[in-house]
Design an enzyme around this catalytic site. Structure first.
Site, PDB file in Angstrom:
ATOM      1  N   ASP A  39      -1.618  14.814   1.788  1.00 40.31           N
ATOM      2  CA  ASP A  39      -1.331  16.119   2.390  1.00 40.31           C
ATOM      3  C   ASP A  39      -0.814  15.891   3.804  1.00 40.31           C
ATOM      4  OD1 ASP A  39      -2.543  19.193   1.503  1.00 40.31           O
ATOM      5  OD2 ASP A  39      -1.740  18.927   3.531  1.00 40.31           O
TER       6      ASP A  39
ATOM      7  N   ASN B 137       1.070  18.610  -6.843  1.00 41.94           N
ATOM      8  CA  ASN B 137       0.591  19.971  -6.664  1.00 41.94           C
ATOM      9  C   ASN B 137       1.124  20.661  -5.411  1.00 41.94           C
ATOM     10  OD1 ASN B 137      -1.614  22.208  -6.835  1.00 41.94           O
ATOM     11  ND2 ASN B 137      -1.977  21.217  -4.848  1.00 41.94           N
TER      12      ASN B 137
ATOM     13  N   TYR C 105      11.817  30.652  -4.269  1.00 41.61           N
ATOM     14  CA  TYR C 105      10.625  30.101  -4.925  1.00 41.61           C
ATOM     15  C   TYR C 105      10.840  30.068  -6.437  1.00 41.61           C
ATOM     16  CZ  TYR C 105       5.645  29.675  -6.183  1.00 41.61           C
ATOM     17  OH  TYR C 105       4.448  29.260  -6.700  1.00 41.61           O
TER      18      TYR C 105
ATOM     19  N   THR D 226      -5.023  31.706  -2.821  1.00 42.56           N
ATOM     20  CA  THR D 226      -4.867  30.536  -1.965  1.00 42.56           C
ATOM     21  C   THR D 226      -4.025  30.929  -0.752  1.00 42.56           C
ATOM     22  OG1 THR D 226      -2.793  29.760  -2.962  1.00 42.56           O
ATOM     23  CG2 THR D 226      -4.866  29.082  -4.034  1.00 42.56           C
TER      24      THR D 226
END
Length: 255
Positions: free
Chosen positions: A36, A84, A150, A185
Site C-alpha cells: 500500500d 485489490n 471508473y 469503504t
C-alpha cells in the site's frame, strides 16, 4: 528463511477490503505481504497479521515486481495474489475529463492489475501454481453514469481477467475477479450521504467472497457480490456467431 506453507500478497492492503482480506488470509495460516502507498497503514495491518509491510505506489511499473521479489526473499515462495488497490475519479468523466485524474485512475485500477499479474506469474509458476483474484466492481459489469472513467477501468479489468484466466489455466494458475456492489469503504466517502437506507456491503463481506473465489473460483470467472445474496460467477451472454460459421478460429495462434 525457509518457505512457509502459504504466502499471499495483497495490494491496497492498508484499509477496507484489502485489510479485511489480509486478516482472513492470516487467520487461515498464510504469511501476507501488505502492499500500500500508506506506509503507516500497511505496517499496522501487517503487524496485526504477522506479515510483511511493503510500502509502494502500485501505479509504478517497478513496484509490483519488487513486492513479489520481497515475498519470495522473505518467505521463499508466493501462492496467492489479491490485486485489490482501487480508486474512483470523483468526476463524471465525459465532457469534464481531467487528464491527471484520468491518468491516476487508469494507473491504479488497470495498470496495477496488468503489472501485478505480469510480476506474479513467474513466482506462481515457481511455486507450482497459485491463485490470483482481482477486485473489480459491478461497474465492470454495468455502466455507472456518475463515474464513466471508473466504469471504463473496471470494464477493462473484467475483460483482462476473462482473457488472462484461460490463458494461464494450463500453468495451474487460476485468475478470477470479484465484482462487488457499493461497499462501506473510503471509496464512497465523498457521496456516502446519497445512499440513505440503501444497503452497503461491509469490507469483510467482500473479503469473505474473495475467500470463496480463492477456494472454488474458475479461470476467468467474475463473481458478483451483493448484500443479501450469495456470491456467484456472473453469467455472461455469449456473442452471436456469424451466420453459417463453423468453429471459431484459435485466436491464440493468430498473428
Amino acid at each position: 528463511m525457509p518457505a512457509t506453507s502459504s504466502v499471499a500478497l495483497v495490494t491496497g492492503g492498508a484499509a477496507g477490503i484489502g485489510a479485511a482480506a489480509v486478516h482472513r488470509l492470516a487467520a487461515s495460516g498464510a504469511r501476507v505481504v501488505v502492499v500500500d502507498r500508506d506506509a503507516a497503514g500497511a505496517a499496522a495491518v501487517a503487524q496485526r497479521a504477522g506479515g510483511l509491510a511493503f510500502p509502494a505506489d502500485v501505479t509504478d511499473p517497478a513496484a509490483l515486481p519488487a513486492a513479489v521479489a520481497a515475498a519470495e526473499d522473505t518467505y521463499g515462495r508466493l501462492d496467492t495474489v489479491l490485486l485489490n488497490a482501487g480508486a474512483t475519479s470523483g468526476v463524471p468523466g465525459v465532457e469534464d475529463v481531467d487528464v491527471a485524474a484520468y491518468r491516476r485512475i487508469v494507473g491504479v485500477n488497470l495498470d496495477h492489475v496488468v503489472f501485478g499479474l505480469s510480476a506474479a506469474v513467474p513466482a506462481l509458476r515457481r511455486a507450482g501454481g497459485g491463485r490470483v483474484v482481482v477486485t473489480a466492481s459491478l461497474a465492470g459489469l454495468v455502466g455507472m453514469p456518475g463515474d464513466a472513467l471508473y466504469t471504463a477501468t473496471k470494464h477493462a479489468v473484467v475483460g483482462y481477467v476473462r482473457a488472462a484466466g484461460p490463458a494461464l489455466a494450463g500453468d495451474g494458475i487460476t485468475v478470477a475477479a470479484v465484482c462487488p456492489g457499493f461497499a462501506d469503504t473510503a471509496l464512497v466517502d465523498g457521496f456516502r450521504d446519497r445512499f440513505g437506507d440503501f444497503p452497503l456491503l461491509a469490507a469483510d463481506d467482500v473479503a469473505a467472497a474473495i475467500e470463496q473465489v480463492l477456494a472454488r473460483g474458475g479461470p476467468g470467472e467474475c463473481w458478483y457480490v451483493q448484500p443479501g445474496r450469495d456470491p456467484a460467477p456472473y453469467g455472461f451472454r455469449g456473442v452471436p456467431s456469424p451466420l453459417g460459421a463453423g468453429a471459431p478460429p484459435d485466436l491464440g495462434t493468430l498473428g
